[in-house]
Design a protein around this motif. Structure first.
Motif, PDB file in Angstrom:
ATOM      1  N   CYS A  40      13.762  36.132  -3.690  1.00  0.00           N
ATOM      2  CA  CYS A  40      12.869  35.016  -4.018  1.00  0.00           C
ATOM      3  C   CYS A  40      11.818  35.466  -5.036  1.00  0.00           C
ATOM      4  CB  CYS A  40      12.177  34.504  -2.760  1.00  0.00           C
ATOM      5  SG  CYS A  40      13.320  33.911  -1.513  1.00  0.00           S
ATOM      6  N   HIS A  99      21.136  30.952  -5.922  1.00  0.00           N
ATOM      7  CA  HIS A  99      20.032  31.170  -4.986  1.00  0.00           C
ATOM      8  C   HIS A  99      19.311  29.849  -4.654  1.00  0.00           C
ATOM      9  CE1 HIS A  99      16.694  33.753  -3.321  1.00  0.00           C
ATOM     10  NE2 HIS A  99      16.061  32.594  -3.467  1.00  0.00           N
ATOM     11  N   CYS A 128      18.055  28.055  -1.026  1.00  0.00           N
ATOM     12  CA  CYS A 128      16.701  28.489  -0.662  1.00  0.00           C
ATOM     13  C   CYS A 128      15.681  27.396  -0.976  1.00  0.00           C
ATOM     14  CB  CYS A 128      16.338  29.769  -1.407  1.00  0.00           C
ATOM     15  SG  CYS A 128      14.665  30.337  -1.035  1.00  0.00           S
ATOM     16  N   CYS A 145      12.370  28.552  -2.882  1.00  0.00           N
ATOM     17  CA  CYS A 145      12.495  28.735  -4.331  1.00  0.00           C
ATOM     18  C   CYS A 145      12.731  27.409  -5.049  1.00  0.00           C
ATOM     19  CB  CYS A 145      13.613  29.723  -4.659  1.00  0.00           C
ATOM     20  SG  CYS A 145      13.118  31.422  -4.307  1.00  0.00           S
ATOM     21  N   TRP A 170      10.422  34.871   0.529  1.00  0.00           N
ATOM     22  CA  TRP A 170       9.146  34.215   0.810  1.00  0.00           C
ATOM     23  C   TRP A 170       8.645  34.513   2.216  1.00  0.00           C
ATOM     24  CZ3 TRP A 170       6.586  32.168  -3.100  1.00  0.00           C
ATOM     25  CH2 TRP A 170       7.288  31.660  -4.199  1.00  0.00           C
TER      26      TRP A 170
END
Ligand SMILES: [Zn+2]
Lengths: 95, 241
Positions: free
Chosen positions: A15, A41, A45, A48, B151
């Motif tokens: 990330c 990704h 996610c 993100c 994250w």
């Protein structure tokens, strides 16, 4: 959070890396392999995806921010200079 | 060329993009307008000169402010820039765009003034920016363990936010402007040229004499600071409700 549903493709790139590349990615300035990794990704996610969307929003909002419209402090002097210089050079061109 | 690069923002940016980017790319339009404007300038048309000034004066002032001590000096620098543009028009050969040329003259003059007045530079302009620094606060990511680099504190979605809504809030506008005004000079220059003025990436690099990699590192750091300002503003909104 988002990473709990992690897929193998997500871990090709972290990330932190996606966040770092967000602006270049949005402007299409990343190489093909990197682009593929980021795109993959992003599909898995949420963090993100949100981040890249926010950067895109910032990019678009900044362009639309109302600016104080500035005007030259001495527009008259500029116009005079323009008129003088252009008159001279047009004369030169005619000669 | 990058139409397929941004699936994630497609739904959002479609509306925005169509409203200000027609079939021709923005730089094509700008280039065509410049050719016409330059011809009018060379014929000595005063209205054309006013148009050129109107088009770039505000951005020139904003950028100059990052290089020199105060507003008054910035105004002088930009006034000098316009005088140099007037003098140089006859010699301008379109090796770069008219805009690049004008901004180049300003940057040159501003740097010159900035060097002479270095002692008086505002604090934000003196902070040196290392291009290798992280754009996003590293503490928002896991620093160890299985999820290193992922994250820890992901951004919260700005669900119902649109550019229009943000722009309608004076508080949000102030927060963004403040974030831009306090950017270090190197970051402010790229943000103003690329995002505010809409100058091509290539042209920005040419103007600031930086590589494209540098450009994106700086641009992203600048955008991230503005993003954080919006984030802080929205968090404040939430706690009020
Ligand atoms: Zn991620």
């Amino acid at each position: 959070m988002a990473q709990e549903e992690g897929q193998p493709t997500i871990s090709e790139i972290t990330c932190q890396e996606v966040a770092q590349w967000a602006s270049a990615y949005l402007d299409g300035h990343v190489e093909d392999e990197r682009k593929r990794q980021i795109t993959a990704h992003l599909t898995g996610c949420a963090g993100c995806e949100t981040y890249v969307k926010q950067i895109a929003m910032v990019r678009d909002v900044v362009a639309l921010l109302p600016n104080t419209v500035e005007e030259p402090s001495d527009p008259h002097r500029l116009r005079q200079a323009f008129a003088r210089v252009r008159r001279c050079s047009i004369k030169e061109e005619l000669q | 060329m990058n139409a397929d690069a941004i699936p994630v923002t497609e739904s959002f940016s479609h509306r925005m993009v169509t409203s200000w980017k027609p079939e021709l790319t923005q730089s094509d339009v700008v280039a065509n307008e410049e050719i016409v404007l330059l011809a009018r300038l060379r014929q000595g048309e005063e209205g054309a000169f006013d148009e050129l000034v109107m088009r770039h004066h505000s951005a020139l002032i904003r950028m100059a402010m990052g290089h020199v001590a105060d507003r008054e000096v910035a105004e002088e620098v930009v006034q000098d820039t316009w005088l140099a543009v007037i003098e140089g028009l006859g010699r301008f050969e379109r090796r770069s765009s008219l805009r690049t040329w004008v901004f180049g003259i300003m940057i040159h003059k501003a740097k010159d003034r900035g060097v002479r007045e270095k002692r008086h530079l505002p604090f934000s302009s003196c902070v040196s920016v290392d291009d290798s620094d992280e754009a996003v606060d590293p503490s928002r990511f896991h620093q160890s363990g299985e999820w290193t680099g992922h994250w820890a504190l992901p951004p919260q979605p700005w669900d119902d936010q649109t550019p229009e809504k943000l722009l309608a809030s004076q508080q949000a506008v102030n927060a963004m402007n403040q974030a831009i005004e306090t950017l270090p000079r190197t970051l402010r220059d790229v943000l103003i040229l690329r995002d505010v003025e809409g100058v091509d990436a290539k042209e920005v690099c040419e103007n600031l004499k930086i590589t494209e990699t540098n450009l994106y590192v700086r641009l992203h750091r600048a955008r991230e600071r503005v993003r954080r300002a919006v984030e802080t503003y929205l968090e404040g909104q939430q706690s009020v409700v």
